[in-house]
Write a protein that holds these residues in place. Structure first.
Motif, short mmCIF file in Angstrom:
data_model
loop_
_atom_site.label_atom_id
_atom_site.label_comp_id
_atom_site.label_asym_id
_atom_site.label_seq_id
_atom_site.Cartn_x
_atom_site.Cartn_y
_atom_site.Cartn_z
N PRO A 68 -0.49 -2.65 -10.28
CA PRO A 68 -1.36 -1.70 -9.56
C PRO A 68 -2.79 -2.23 -9.56
CG PRO A 68 -0.65 -0.77 -11.66
CD PRO A 68 0.05 -2.07 -11.51
N SER B 42 7.98 1.22 -10.71
CA SER B 42 6.91 0.32 -10.30
C SER B 42 7.24 -0.22 -8.92
CB SER B 42 6.75 -0.85 -11.28
OG SER B 42 6.23 -0.40 -12.51
N TYR C 86 -4.72 1.82 -7.26
CA TYR C 86 -3.57 2.71 -7.04
C TYR C 86 -3.85 3.65 -5.89
CZ TYR C 86 0.33 5.79 -8.07
OH TYR C 86 1.48 6.51 -7.98
N PRO C 87 -2.92 3.78 -4.95
CA PRO C 87 -1.53 3.36 -4.92
C PRO C 87 -1.27 2.01 -4.26
CG PRO C 87 -1.88 4.93 -3.16
CD PRO C 87 -3.20 4.74 -3.85
N SER C 88 -2.22 1.10 -4.30
CA SER C 88 -1.98 -0.27 -3.82
C SER C 88 -1.56 -1.15 -5.00
CB SER C 88 -3.25 -0.85 -3.18
OG SER C 88 -3.51 -0.21 -1.96
N TRP C 89 -0.62 -2.03 -4.75
CA TRP C 89 -0.07 -2.92 -5.76
C TRP C 89 -0.18 -4.35 -5.24
CZ3 TRP C 89 2.88 -0.87 -10.08
CH2 TRP C 89 2.93 0.52 -10.09
N VAL D 38 3.29 5.07 -4.15
CA VAL D 38 3.15 6.19 -5.09
C VAL D 38 4.40 6.23 -5.97
CG1 VAL D 38 2.83 8.67 -5.34
CG2 VAL D 38 1.73 7.45 -3.45
N THR D 39 4.19 6.09 -7.27
CA THR D 39 5.31 6.01 -8.20
C THR D 39 5.28 7.17 -9.19
OG1 THR D 39 4.03 4.63 -9.71
CG2 THR D 39 5.38 3.50 -8.07
N ASP E 1 0.83 -1.20 0.00
CA ASP E 1 0.00 0.00 0.00
C ASP E 1 0.87 1.25 0.00
OD1 ASP E 1 -2.35 -1.50 0.08
OD2 ASP E 1 -2.36 -1.57 2.27
N ASN E 2 0.29 2.34 -0.46
CA ASN E 2 0.94 3.65 -0.53
C ASN E 2 2.17 3.64 -1.43
OD1 ASN E 2 -0.97 4.78 1.27
ND2 ASN E 2 0.19 3.96 3.00
#
Length: 130
Positions: free
Chosen positions: A71, A48, A74-77, A42-43, A39-40
């Motif tokens: 993603p 990535s 976003y911003p969770s991957w 931010v890219t 989480d969080n």
């Protein structure tokens, strides 16, 4: 008589497949999945989120060989990694990193180390945040 005609070829096939000394040399390979979420994450363009850890599947603690996440919201991957040659109850150490996609040595950010225990019963959910 009809059943015997099916059993005879089946028994011959089984005898050919199984070793003569039984299961003495049998080895078991486990396939244990884990769902990862960072989480969080931010890219910026060209970066990535990856999972880096102490196993082959997570790059053996090398950012260049880490597992790339997708993603989701976003911003969770998120991403699912299947571990081979590990056993249930083995502990995997891992962390989230933000890495350049074309220059794997360029790590912009990394989260703290985490642990996940592998299991047969259910797929572990491993979640961390930057």
């Amino acid at each position: 008589m009809n059943r015997i005609s099916y059993l005879l070829p089946l028994s011959v096939l089984l005898m050919a497949i199984l070793p003569a000394n039984g299961y003495a040399g049998a080895t078991w390979t486990y396939s244990l999945p884990v769902n990862f979420r960072c989480d969080n994450g931010v890219t910026t363009m060209g970066y990535s989120v990856y999972v880096e850890g102490n196993t082959k599947e997570l790059g053996n603690d090398k950012a260049a060989e880490a597992f790339k996440l997708t993603p989701s919201a976003y911003p969770s991957w998120t991403g699912k990694v299947t571990f081979l040659n590990l056993k249930p109850d083995d502990v995997v150490t891992w962390k989230c990193i933000i890495r350049n996609e074309t220059n794997p040595g360029d790590v912009k950010d990394e989260g703290p180390e985490n642990n996940v225990t592998l299991s047969f019963k259910s797929t572990p959910q491993a979640t961390a945040s930057f």
